[in-house]
Enzyme design. Structure first.
Site, PDB file in Angstrom:
ATOM      1  N   SER A  44       0.803  -1.223   0.000  1.00 41.45           N
ATOM      2  CA  SER A  44       0.000   0.000   0.000  1.00 41.45           C
ATOM      3  C   SER A  44       0.838   1.277   0.000  1.00 41.45           C
ATOM      4  CB  SER A  44      -0.954   0.011   1.200  1.00 41.45           C
ATOM      5  OG  SER A  44      -0.239   0.120   2.411  1.00 41.45           O
ATOM      6  N   HIS A  84       0.706   4.711   6.627  1.00 42.76           N
ATOM      7  CA  HIS A  84       0.100   5.399   5.484  1.00 42.76           C
ATOM      8  C   HIS A  84       0.399   6.885   5.595  1.00 42.76           C
ATOM      9  CE1 HIS A  84      -3.085   2.115   4.387  1.00 42.76           C
ATOM     10  NE2 HIS A  84      -1.866   1.797   4.006  1.00 42.76           N
ATOM     11  N   ASP A 107      -8.155   5.703   3.245  1.00 42.94           N
ATOM     12  CA  ASP A 107      -8.548   4.655   4.183  1.00 42.94           C
ATOM     13  C   ASP A 107      -9.974   4.910   4.664  1.00 42.94           C
ATOM     14  OD1 ASP A 107      -5.984   3.678   3.877  1.00 42.94           O
ATOM     15  OD2 ASP A 107      -5.237   4.625   5.703  1.00 42.94           O
TER      16      ASP A 107
END
Length: 175
Positions: A44, A84, A107
């Protein structure tokens, strides 16, 4: 054992011990300087953090996080950890909104300030695979076995020297 073979053996053993010490420092010792290592398990955050990398995270307070910063946080009740990038900050509700660099959409759930673990400082490619392996029973058995082998190898030259001295002493006594 000839001196040349003994020197090569000692050099290889020294290299193995140094590699084991470096690995121990990279996986555990970094905690002494305030870094926590985490293995990257998904793509990711490609290309910033590759799958299998080991990222080193330094504690951070929410007030020092800015939009665009990558953060490492606890994702859910199972204590799954993720890294992230922050795309928005809601200070009133104490939430970060995040998105993986390689993900199309943000997200689904915001990250509460309390779930912030820190900010990644650097990463080492492929070392996350080693870290993940060592976290399993097989990996611990493998690490213990390798440590025992290295320990034995460290003492083999001394044992061979003692055996050689003993043989020479025995030969002198027979004459």
């Amino acid at each position: 054992m000839s001196k040349k073979i003994l020197r090569v053996f000692n050099a290889l053993t020294t290299l193995l011990v140094a590699a084991a010490a470096l690995l121990a420092i990279l996986l555990v010792g970094v905690r002494a300087v305030g870094l926590t290592p985490f293995a990257v398990l998904s793509g990711s955050m490609e290309p910033s953090y590759h799958v299998g990398s080991l990222i080193y995270v330094k504690n951070a307070v929410p007030e020092n996080i800015r939009v665009g910063d990558p953060i490492t946080f606890v994702l859910n009740e199972d204590l799954l950890v993720a890294t992230h990038r922050v795309i928005e900050i809601d200070e009133a509700n104490q939430h970060f909104y995040t998105k993986g660099d390689a993900n199309e959409a943000p997200d689904a759930m915001p990250v509460h300030f309390n779930n912030l673990l820190g900010r990644p400082v650097f990463s080492i490619p492929k070392l996350g695979y080693v870290s993940s392996l060592l976290g399993t029973k097989k990996g611990m058995l493998l690490a213990g076995s390798l440590a025992a082998i290295i320990l034995i190898l460290v003492f083999v030259p001394d044992l061979l020297r003692l055996a050689d001295k003993s043989d020479k002493k025995a030969n002198k006594q027979q004459q």
